[in-house]
Each structure stands twice: as structure tokens, then as C-alpha cells.
Design a protein around this motif. Structure first.
Motif, PDB file in Angstrom:
ATOM      1  N   ILE A 280       0.182  -8.620 -13.351  1.00  0.00           N
ATOM      2  CA  ILE A 280       1.191  -7.647 -12.802  1.00  0.00           C
ATOM      3  C   ILE A 280       1.527  -6.951 -14.380  1.00  0.00           C
ATOM      4  N   THR A 281       0.973  -5.760 -14.375  1.00  0.00           N
ATOM      5  CA  THR A 281       1.500  -4.917 -15.434  1.00  0.00           C
ATOM      6  C   THR A 281       1.959  -3.681 -15.012  1.00  0.00           C
ATOM      7  N   PRO A 282       2.486  -2.595 -15.850  1.00  0.00           N
ATOM      8  CA  PRO A 282       3.106  -1.360 -15.280  1.00  0.00           C
ATOM      9  C   PRO A 282       1.784  -0.496 -14.853  1.00  0.00           C
ATOM     10  N   ALA A 283       0.757  -0.560 -15.405  1.00  0.00           N
ATOM     11  CA  ALA A 283      -0.612   0.094 -15.153  1.00  0.00           C
ATOM     12  C   ALA A 283      -1.183  -0.393 -13.778  1.00  0.00           C
ATOM     13  N   ASN A 284      -1.119  -1.707 -13.330  1.00  0.00           N
ATOM     14  CA  ASN A 284      -1.490  -2.058 -12.203  1.00  0.00           C
ATOM     15  C   ASN A 284      -0.400  -1.980 -11.206  1.00  0.00           C
ATOM     16  N   LEU A 285       0.633  -2.016 -11.603  1.00  0.00           N
ATOM     17  CA  LEU A 285       1.590  -1.772 -10.621  1.00  0.00           C
ATOM     18  C   LEU A 285       1.367  -0.065  -9.993  1.00  0.00           C
ATOM     19  N   GLU A 286       1.278   0.758 -10.985  1.00  0.00           N
ATOM     20  CA  GLU A 286       1.185   2.160 -10.773  1.00  0.00           C
ATOM     21  C   GLU A 286      -0.312   2.460  -9.635  1.00  0.00           C
ATOM     22  N   TRP A 287      -1.100   1.666 -10.250  1.00  0.00           N
ATOM     23  CA  TRP A 287      -2.348   1.795  -9.361  1.00  0.00           C
ATOM     24  C   TRP A 287      -2.036   1.215  -7.751  1.00  0.00           C
ATOM     25  N   ALA A 288      -1.210   0.077  -7.434  1.00  0.00           N
ATOM     26  CA  ALA A 288      -0.883  -0.389  -6.369  1.00  0.00           C
ATOM     27  C   ALA A 288       0.032   0.674  -5.714  1.00  0.00           C
ATOM     28  N   ARG A 289       0.850   1.179  -6.346  1.00  0.00           N
ATOM     29  CA  ARG A 289       1.735   2.150  -5.543  1.00  0.00           C
ATOM     30  C   ARG A 289       1.010   3.465  -5.052  1.00  0.00           C
ATOM     31  N   ARG A 290       0.054   4.004  -5.982  1.00  0.00           N
ATOM     32  CA  ARG A 290      -0.844   4.875  -5.630  1.00  0.00           C
ATOM     33  C   ARG A 290      -1.692   4.424  -4.171  1.00  0.00           C
ATOM     34  N   LYS A 291      -2.056   3.163  -4.280  1.00  0.00           N
ATOM     35  CA  LYS A 291      -3.216   2.773  -3.294  1.00  0.00           C
ATOM     36  C   LYS A 291      -2.327   2.711  -1.980  1.00  0.00           C
ATOM     37  N   LEU A 292      -1.000   1.976  -2.039  1.00  0.00           N
ATOM     38  CA  LEU A 292      -0.183   1.711  -0.989  1.00  0.00           C
ATOM     39  C   LEU A 292       0.368   3.417  -0.180  1.00  0.00           C
ATOM     40  N   ASP A 293       0.450   4.207  -1.183  1.00  0.00           N
ATOM     41  CA  ASP A 293       0.889   5.404  -0.673  1.00  0.00           C
ATOM     42  C   ASP A 293      -0.360   6.195   0.000  1.00  0.00           C
ATOM     43  N   ALA A 294      -1.800   5.909  -0.412  1.00  0.00           N
ATOM     44  CA  ALA A 294      -2.714   6.339   0.102  1.00  0.00           C
ATOM     45  C   ALA A 294      -3.335   5.854   1.582  1.00  0.00           C
ATOM     46  N   GLU A 295      -3.184   4.270   1.454  1.00  0.00           N
ATOM     47  CA  GLU A 295      -3.832   3.408   2.537  1.00  0.00           C
ATOM     48  C   GLU A 295      -2.722   2.661   3.167  1.00  0.00           C
ATOM     49  N   GLY A 296      -1.611   2.525   2.827  1.00  0.00           N
ATOM     50  CA  GLY A 296      -0.563   1.939   3.485  1.00  0.00           C
ATOM     51  C   GLY A 296      -0.792   0.546   3.487  1.00  0.00           C
ATOM     52  N   ALA A 297      -0.120  -0.281   4.338  1.00  0.00           N
ATOM     53  CA  ALA A 297      -0.131  -1.856   4.131  1.00  0.00           C
ATOM     54  C   ALA A 297      -1.696  -2.346   4.308  1.00  0.00           C
ATOM     55  N   LEU A 298      -2.577  -1.515   5.123  1.00  0.00           N
ATOM     56  CA  LEU A 298      -3.809  -1.843   5.241  1.00  0.00           C
ATOM     57  C   LEU A 298      -4.737  -2.172   3.819  1.00  0.00           C
ATOM     58  N   ALA A 299      -4.076  -1.625   3.139  1.00  0.00           N
ATOM     59  CA  ALA A 299      -4.950  -1.732   1.450  1.00  0.00           C
ATOM     60  C   ALA A 299      -4.945  -3.067   1.007  1.00  0.00           C
ATOM     61  N   VAL A 300      -3.716  -3.873   1.388  1.00  0.00           N
ATOM     62  CA  VAL A 300      -3.875  -5.237   1.158  1.00  0.00           C
ATOM     63  C   VAL A 300      -4.610  -6.003   1.905  1.00  0.00           C
ATOM     64  N   GLU A 301      -4.963  -5.696   3.446  1.00  0.00           N
ATOM     65  CA  GLU A 301      -5.849  -6.389   4.035  1.00  0.00           C
ATOM     66  C   GLU A 301      -7.216  -6.281   3.900  1.00  0.00           C
ATOM     67  N   LYS A 302      -7.450  -5.334   3.152  1.00  0.00           N
ATOM     68  CA  LYS A 302      -8.898  -4.983   2.809  1.00  0.00           C
ATOM     69  C   LYS A 302      -9.178  -6.003   1.651  1.00  0.00           C
ATOM     70  N   LEU A 303      -8.402  -6.595   0.947  1.00  0.00           N
ATOM     71  CA  LEU A 303      -8.632  -7.232  -0.286  1.00  0.00           C
ATOM     72  C   LEU A 303      -8.659  -8.979   0.163  1.00  0.00           C
ATOM     73  N   LEU A 304      -7.986  -9.193   1.245  1.00  0.00           N
ATOM     74  CA  LEU A 304      -7.927 -10.691   1.891  1.00  0.00           C
ATOM     75  C   LEU A 304      -9.052 -11.052   2.451  1.00  0.00           C
ATOM     76  N   PRO A 305      -9.391 -12.348   2.494  1.00  0.00           N
ATOM     77  CA  PRO A 305     -10.536 -12.723   3.210  1.00  0.00           C
ATOM     78  C   PRO A 305     -10.469 -12.663   4.764  1.00  0.00           C
TER      79      PRO A 305
END
Length: 67
Positions: free
Chosen positions: A42-67
Motif C-alpha cells: 500500500i503506497t500512494p502510487a499503488n492506491l492511485e492505480w487502484a482508484r483508476r482501476k476501480l473507476d474503470a472496472e468497478g468492484a469486478l476489478a478485485v474479482e479478477k485478481l482473486l482465485p
């Protein structure tokens, strides 16, 4: 000869994680959740990456990373 152990003799950390703990609730994903699911620190750069990804993909972004 079977190498599997009876359920009672298995170490407690050898059990599968319940499905309810592996998946997020619909629409409830924080940027921190996405960063951790991606295996990143958890770094400012990674949080910004995550915000952009969530804005683009919504909650499904995390589901793509889970097993």
C-alpha cells in the motif's frame, strides 16, 4: 496407502478459506482491497492505480485478481 490425513488430525491452517471470505460484497471494494489482492504494497502510487482501476472496472476489478 493413502497420504491424506483424517480431518480431525489436520493442522487448523490446512483448511480451505470459506468462499465468503475470498470474494467481496458487490460494490464494496476499497482501493486498499484491490492493492492487497494484487499482492502489492500500500503506497500512494499503488492506491492511485487502484482508484483508476476501480473507476474503470468497478468492484469486478478485485474479482479478477482473486482465485
Amino acid at each position: 496407502m493413502s497420504t491424506s490425513q483424517p480431518e480431525a488430525s489436520r493442522p487448523s491452517d490446512d483448511r480451505a478459506t470459506p468462499d465468503s471470505l475470498l470474494h467481496s460484497a458487490p460494490g464494496v471494494v476499497a482501493p486498499e482491497d484491490l492493492v492487497l489482492a494484487a499482492g502489492r504494497d500500500i503506497t500512494p502510487a499503488n492506491l492511485e492505480w487502484a482508484r483508476r482501476k476501480l473507476d474503470a472496472e468497478g468492484a469486478l476489478a478485485v474479482e479478477k485478481l482473486l482465485p
